[in-house]
Design an enzyme around this catalytic site. Sequence first.
Site, PDB file in Angstrom:
ATOM      1  N   HIS A  81     -35.411 -42.390   2.504  1.00  0.00           N
ATOM      2  CA  HIS A  81     -34.751 -42.563   1.010  1.00  0.00           C
ATOM      3  C   HIS A  81     -33.467 -43.537   1.226  1.00  0.00           C
ATOM      4  O   HIS A  81     -32.784 -43.595   2.101  1.00  0.00           O
ATOM      5  CB  HIS A  81     -34.110 -40.761   0.994  1.00  0.00           C
ATOM      6  CG  HIS A  81     -35.141 -39.833   1.317  1.00  0.00           C
ATOM      7  ND1 HIS A  81     -35.350 -39.121   2.241  1.00  0.00           N
ATOM      8  CD2 HIS A  81     -35.456 -39.102   0.274  1.00  0.00           C
ATOM      9  CE1 HIS A  81     -36.168 -38.275   2.068  1.00  0.00           C
ATOM     10  NE2 HIS A  81     -36.203 -37.969   0.721  1.00  0.00           N
ATOM     11  N   ASP A  99     -30.766 -42.079   3.119  1.00  0.00           N
ATOM     12  CA  ASP A  99     -30.960 -41.876   4.618  1.00  0.00           C
ATOM     13  C   ASP A  99     -30.367 -43.096   5.302  1.00  0.00           C
ATOM     14  O   ASP A  99     -29.673 -43.086   6.510  1.00  0.00           O
ATOM     15  CB  ASP A  99     -32.450 -41.902   5.252  1.00  0.00           C
ATOM     16  CG  ASP A  99     -33.146 -40.948   4.514  1.00  0.00           C
ATOM     17  OD1 ASP A  99     -32.584 -39.749   3.925  1.00  0.00           O
ATOM     18  OD2 ASP A  99     -34.397 -40.852   4.319  1.00  0.00           O
TER      19      ASP A  99
END
Length: 467
Positions: A131, A134
């Site tokens: 993501h 992240d």
Amino acid sequence: MRRLASLVALPVNLSNEMTKMKSNRVPRQKMAGAFPTIECIPYEGPKSTNPLAFKHYNAGEIVEGRTMREHLRFSVVYWHTFRGAGSDPFGAGTMLRPWDDGSNTVSNAQNRVRAAFEFIEKLGAPYYAWHDRDVAPEGKTLAETNKNFDAVAKILKEEQKRTGIKLLWGTANLFSHPRFVHGASTSSNADVFAFAVAQVKKALEVSHELGGEGYTFWGGREGYMTLLNTDMKREREHLAKFLHLAVAYKKQIGFQGQFYIEPKPKEPTKHQYDSDAAACLNFLREFDLLPHFKLNIEANHATLAGHTMQHELEVAGSAGALGSIDANTGDELLGWDTDQFPTNIYLAAYTMLSVLKYGGLQTGGVNFDAKVRRESFEPVDLFYAHIGGMDAFARGLKIAAAIRQDGRLAEFVKQRYASWDSGIGAKIESGKASLKEIEAYILKKGDVAKNVSGRQEFLENLINEFI
Ligand code: XLS
Ligand code: NI
Ligand code: NI
């Protein structure tokens, strides 16, 4: 995360920022890497008792004409494996991640990339997934956040180049930040929709820049908590609008990656619009999006939807939309997305049976959307977890191939439908029989001649011959 950076060796290839060391850190003389005691994981075969070796995943071994590596296309997720702290609603994080200084800085994020790639390389997985949030910290404004993202993506690109590890798919985190309290593209607040669009635009650009083979949409909060405050029709239309905008932008920038929708029925919301494979397909068809998407099927989400993984794979596969797999498993006694590593041989075998049946994974992979338990807090547990998952899927692949090679299961199913291959069945299937003709046929017969047993137990025993 605990601050252990000063106690242990730090990763190699540190970024410029990291070299401006804080005073509480030990100067790095010899850089031993994040996993200094672990070598590349070898294949040692089924007799091995080495916990840091594969017993079944032999990357170069040929199964049904392709290597295991090509069939399984294993992928490591950035979010659980490198950002998972092990916190739960009752307690703080437990994970020991010596390479991580616990700060929400770009330099720590860049440093983490080196540790991540060292791990994926030693494991021997060809892919990874992220993501946007992240990999890089969120800034005060979207522009600042994008800048942070670019600074870390630069290191991702370097490490991809160095190791040959590729991006299976990227995705945008449109659920963690409080702005997404009412959803992202389905928020009641149009500004939130705009923010989500801008975030996806950037995530697509970075996926493109990193040569991503796909891009996933998981509707984290695209649903409702109560229908009392929800205009469902409008929200679903907004979700479709959002996906159409992404499809158009993908084309505009020339991104070739496959788009996926990942079904999940609930959690965090009470109901999510992408609730299961059938609901996703219906949604995509209803809004003319079907040609642009495949499904990314996750085992634990299937369970939450009240289905089996095999059911979801068959729904997707029979519609020509089986794209990728989020490999994990739930817990029989816990009713949420526990995201455990898959070790169940039946699950892996049934999964691979469906995958092989629909022509294998093309752009997708076996992506371990799974996390080590809160109690498994040492770095080596990340290896045990992934090795176990990879071995389970390697066995699943070999078992599925053996069942197909044996042919009895397929033959049984073929025979079961034999009445459709000729006579009235074939006539109906080809559209040549009218309703009146069909009636005349059965009137003449008087009644159905006979039915044959479904032989479930016989077939379950047959499967067990291969497990
Ligand atoms: C959450 C989802 C998520 C997606 C990516 O349950 O599985 O991790 O895979 O956003
Ligand atoms: Ni997932
Ligand atoms: Ni999930």
